[in-house]
Motif scaffolding. Structure first.
Motif, PDB file in Angstrom:
ATOM      1  N   ARG A   2      -1.285 -29.404 -23.871  1.00  0.00           N
ATOM      2  CA  ARG A   2      -2.028 -28.395 -24.617  1.00  0.00           C
ATOM      3  C   ARG A   2      -2.932 -27.583 -23.689  1.00  0.00           C
ATOM      4  O   ARG A   2      -3.058 -26.357 -23.835  1.00  0.00           O
ATOM      5  CB  ARG A   2      -2.857 -29.086 -25.698  1.00  0.00           C
ATOM      6  N   ASN A   3      -3.560 -28.247 -22.717  1.00  0.00           N
ATOM      7  CA  ASN A   3      -4.435 -27.547 -21.776  1.00  0.00           C
ATOM      8  C   ASN A   3      -3.655 -26.557 -20.917  1.00  0.00           C
ATOM      9  O   ASN A   3      -4.139 -25.464 -20.617  1.00  0.00           O
ATOM     10  CB  ASN A   3      -5.172 -28.544 -20.887  1.00  0.00           C
ATOM     11  N   VAL A   4      -2.460 -26.918 -20.516  1.00  0.00           N
ATOM     12  CA  VAL A   4      -1.632 -26.026 -19.707  1.00  0.00           C
ATOM     13  C   VAL A   4      -1.264 -24.788 -20.515  1.00  0.00           C
ATOM     14  O   VAL A   4      -1.294 -23.662 -20.002  1.00  0.00           O
ATOM     15  CB  VAL A   4      -0.359 -26.765 -19.217  1.00  0.00           C
ATOM     16  N   ILE A   6      -2.984 -23.451 -23.014  1.00  0.00           N
ATOM     17  CA  ILE A   6      -4.198 -22.638 -23.182  1.00  0.00           C
ATOM     18  C   ILE A   6      -4.510 -21.870 -21.904  1.00  0.00           C
ATOM     19  O   ILE A   6      -4.826 -20.680 -21.937  1.00  0.00           O
ATOM     20  CB  ILE A   6      -5.383 -23.530 -23.607  1.00  0.00           C
ATOM     21  N   ILE A   7      -4.401 -22.521 -20.775  1.00  0.00           N
ATOM     22  CA  ILE A   7      -4.667 -21.846 -19.495  1.00  0.00           C
ATOM     23  C   ILE A   7      -3.651 -20.735 -19.252  1.00  0.00           C
ATOM     24  O   ILE A   7      -4.002 -19.642 -18.797  1.00  0.00           O
ATOM     25  CB  ILE A   7      -4.673 -22.872 -18.344  1.00  0.00           C
ATOM     26  N   THR A   8      -2.401 -20.971 -19.583  1.00  0.00           N
ATOM     27  CA  THR A   8      -1.366 -19.950 -19.411  1.00  0.00           C
ATOM     28  C   THR A   8      -1.654 -18.730 -20.280  1.00  0.00           C
ATOM     29  O   THR A   8      -1.548 -17.586 -19.822  1.00  0.00           O
ATOM     30  CB  THR A   8       0.016 -20.528 -19.758  1.00  0.00           C
TER      31      THR A   8
END
Length: 72
Positions: A2-4, A6-8
């Motif tokens: 999920r963090n990847v 959001i960062i993308t």
């Protein structure tokens, strides 16, 4: 994961943000820019191609219009 994602999404938003700094003008219609403060000085690149003026009734409004068709 999920963090990847959001960062993308945030990186893609940052990359597309500068593309919003374009103003399209045509010879058939006028484009108006609303400024937060009174405009005291206005200068355009080539006054034979672009007509620009501060609207007399509203000193924080700028009117832009192409004098003739051009690629720019």
């Amino acid at each position: 994961m999920r963090n990847v994602l959001i960062i993308t999404v945030l990186v893609l938003i940052q990359m597309t943000a500068p593309a919003q700094n374009r103003i399209t003008i045509h010879e058939n219609k006028a484009t108006h820019l609303v400024c937060p403060d009174r405009v005291s000085y206005l200068q355009v690149g080539d006054p034979t191609l672009i007509l620009a003026e501060v609207v007399p009734e509203l000193p924080n409004l700028i009117r832009l219009k192409a004098a003739e068709p051009f690629d720019g």
